[in-house]
Each structure stands twice: as structure tokens, then as C-alpha cells.
Design a protein around this motif. Structure first.
Motif, PDB file in Angstrom:
ATOM      1  N   VAL A   1       0.841  -1.200   0.000  1.00 41.34           N
ATOM      2  CA  VAL A   1       0.000   0.000   0.000  1.00 41.34           C
ATOM      3  C   VAL A   1       0.871   1.244   0.000  1.00 41.34           C
ATOM      4  N   ARG A   2       0.278   2.356  -0.438  1.00 40.28           N
ATOM      5  CA  ARG A   2       1.021   3.616  -0.538  1.00 40.28           C
ATOM      6  C   ARG A   2       0.847   4.500   0.687  1.00 40.28           C
ATOM      7  N   ARG A   3      -0.190   4.259   1.468  1.00 39.09           N
ATOM      8  CA  ARG A   3      -0.479   5.108   2.625  1.00 39.09           C
ATOM      9  C   ARG A   3      -1.005   4.273   3.772  1.00 39.09           C
ATOM     10  N   THR A   4      -0.927   4.824   4.947  1.00 36.72           N
ATOM     11  CA  THR A   4      -1.365   4.107   6.147  1.00 36.72           C
ATOM     12  C   THR A   4      -2.888   3.972   6.152  1.00 36.72           C
ATOM     13  N   PRO A   5      -3.428   2.770   6.341  1.00 37.61           N
ATOM     14  CA  PRO A   5      -4.885   2.557   6.335  1.00 37.61           C
ATOM     15  C   PRO A   5      -5.519   2.930   7.679  1.00 37.61           C
ATOM     16  N   TYR A   6      -5.627   4.220   7.941  1.00 34.64           N
ATOM     17  CA  TYR A   6      -6.120   4.682   9.236  1.00 34.64           C
ATOM     18  C   TYR A   6      -7.552   4.213   9.502  1.00 34.64           C
ATOM     19  N   VAL A   7      -8.407   4.228   8.486  1.00 34.69           N
ATOM     20  CA  VAL A   7      -9.801   3.835   8.699  1.00 34.69           C
ATOM     21  C   VAL A   7      -9.895   2.349   9.034  1.00 34.69           C
ATOM     22  N   THR A   8      -9.111   1.530   8.334  1.00 36.49           N
ATOM     23  CA  THR A   8      -9.105   0.099   8.633  1.00 36.49           C
ATOM     24  C   THR A   8      -8.681  -0.153  10.068  1.00 36.49           C
ATOM     25  N   TYR A   9      -7.608   0.501  10.491  1.00 39.47           N
ATOM     26  CA  TYR A   9      -7.146   0.336  11.873  1.00 39.47           C
ATOM     27  C   TYR A   9      -8.190   0.838  12.865  1.00 39.47           C
TER      28      TYR A   9
END
Length: 274
Positions: A11-19
Motif C-alpha cells: 500500500v502507498r499510505r497508512t490505512p487509518y480507517v481500517t485500523y
């Protein structure tokens, strides 16, 4: 049944919503009334009654959602003694319940550790790439839309049921459907039970396609004894909804690069020859 453990899809960015979704599900589960005792092995009738009252207020009930038939008597959370012995007391509801809002609250409720951990494992593995492709806000809206579609689909098929429906499975099934559309050739490490758990790296279309076929088979009651307690139909509807929503994004999604020298999904250390 195969158990996914990791996908080879950076992935290119941190999955904040998933976390955040995983954290919220775990937090709500830890504070659900009556579950702490059952996990510790000392469940009691009082805890059971308390949990039933909680679910009646915050879980989805198909009959309430489709026909807006709200019950006159609901569990109060207290224990009483009747002609047949101790049991949960019922009485007029002391709250105003929105059937439509209960779809959202039910998406964060789970019936046990296996239910919770299984859902969160799938969300962690496949949700980060869908969030990376859609963006944080659109992914959050997508997740909610799939959850609502799955719940309404199940409720329409079981409109007379008064059994509570809980879990994030419908929304997560939508994530799986989107992953199949956007990244069918991504490689997924899975554990296959065959005497022991064998690690295999399989294409996503095979892993997720097999999962979907199993849900269809189980929804018919074939090969499973708990078909009446698991909302397999909700999984199917959520999966199809995720596929439909993600389909317009398919052309703009390049296939994931597959790094060389992978060892169980991780970059292997270079070996020196002498």
C-alpha cells in the motif's frame, strides 16, 4: 476452508480507517455486557439476561427493520422466577429504538472471540488495499454502504425473523468483493488444513472465489450444522455489493507488483555462496 494470513500487495499510505474500524470493534466487544464472564468461563443467568437486553436494543431484528413491528415486551436485563423456574424478565421497552440506526450499531457487535477475530483478520488483510485505492473517506462510506446492503438483503429474505443480527461480516464481505474486482491477481498466503496447516501462496481470485462459493453452499444449509445461526445470505449480498461498487474503479487499478525473493510474504535475506 482456507485461512488467509497475509497478502503480497503493498500500500502507498497508512490505512487509518481500517485500523480505526478494528480498534472500534475490539473496544465495543470488550465492553459488551455479559461477555466478560462468558470469556472467563463463569457465565451466569444474570449475565445472559443482561446481554439479551443489550442485543435487543442495539442489534438488528429483521422484522423490526422491514415491517417496523416493534415488540411490546422486551428483556429488561433482570432475572425473575416464574412457573418454570428462573428466567429473564420482560417488560415494556424503556428506550426508543431506530431500526435503521441499529444496522450501524449491530456492525460493531460480535457474539464471541472467534466471531470477532475472524472478521478482524479478513478486514486487516484485505481492507488496507481497498482503503488505499479508494481513499480514507470513500472507504469509510463504502464499508458502511456494504454493511447496510448486506443487512437489508438478509432482512428482506428473513422479514419475519425476530432473531437479532450482529457482526461486521456483511461489510467485510463487501471489502472482499471489492478486492476480487480490483486485485484478482494479487497473491495471498493462506493456511490450508491438511493433517497440518500447509502454507500456500494463491491468487486472490481463487481464495476469494472459493470463499464466496462456500458462503453460497452454506446458505443453502448444505455441509454445515449452524446454517440457521450464521447469516450467510448477508455475506453473499455484501460481497456482491462490494463488487458492484468497486467495478468502476477497476480500470484505474494497476496489478500489484510482486517483489522477488519472497519468503512467506516477507523479503528474504540475500544468501551468499561460497
Amino acid at each position: 476452508m482456507v485461512i488467509p494470513v497475509h497478502d503480497v500487495n503493498p500500500v502507498r499510505r497508512t490505512p487509518y480507517v481500517t485500523y480505526a474500524l478494528i480498534a472500534a470493534n475490539v473496544f465495543v466487544f470488550l465492553f459488551m455486557p455479559g461477555l466478560a464472564g462468558s470469556v472467563a468461563g463463569d457465565s451466569s443467568l444474570a449475565q445472559y439476561c443482561h446481554l439479551q437486553a443489550f442485543l435487543d436494543q442495539y442489534a438488528v431484528v429483521p422484522r423490526e427493520l422491514i415491517h417496523h413491528q416493534m415488540p411490546r415486551l422486551v428483556p429488561t436485563g433482570d432475572v425473575g422466577v416464574g412457573p418454570q423456574g428462573p428466567g429473564c424478565l420482560v417488560g415494556p421497552p424503556g428506550y426508543d429504538k431506530s431500526a435503521e440506526l441499529s444496522v450501524l450499531t449491530a456492525m460493531f457487535l460480535h457474539g464471541g472471540w472467534l466471531h470477532l477475530l475472524g472478521n478482524m483478520l479478513f478486514l486487516l488483510i484485505f481492507g488496507n488495499n481497498i482503503e488505499d485505492r479508494m481513499g480514507h473517506v470513500r472507504f469509510a462510506l463504502f464499508y458502511g454502504a456494504c454493511g447496510y446492503a448486506a443487512t437489508y438483503g438478509f432482512a428482506l429474505l428473513n422479514d419475519g425473523s425476530a432473531e437479532p443480527l450482529i457482526g461486521a461480516s456483511g461489510a467485510i464481505a463487501g471489502v472482499l468483493g471489492a478486492y476480487l474486482v480490483l486485485y484478482p491477481r494479487a497473491r495471498v498466503w493462506v493456511l490450508v488444513p491438511f493433517l497440518v496447516f500447509l502454507p500456500l501462496r494463491l491468487p486472490a481470485w481463487l481464495v476469494l472465489g472459493f470463499w464466496f462459493v462456500l458462503q453460497a453452499v452454506y446458505s443453502s444449509g448444505t455441509g454445515v450444522s449452524d446454517a440457521g445461526t450464521v447469516a450467510y445470505a448477508a455475506h453473499i449480498v455484501g460481497f456482491l455489493a462490494g463488487m458492484l461498487i468497486a467495478w468502476p474503479l477497476r480500470r484505474g487499478t494497476p496489478p500489484p507488483p510482486e517483489p522477488r525473493g519472497l519468503l512467506f510474504g516477507r523479503q528474504a535475506r540475500p544468501r551468499h555462496t561460497w
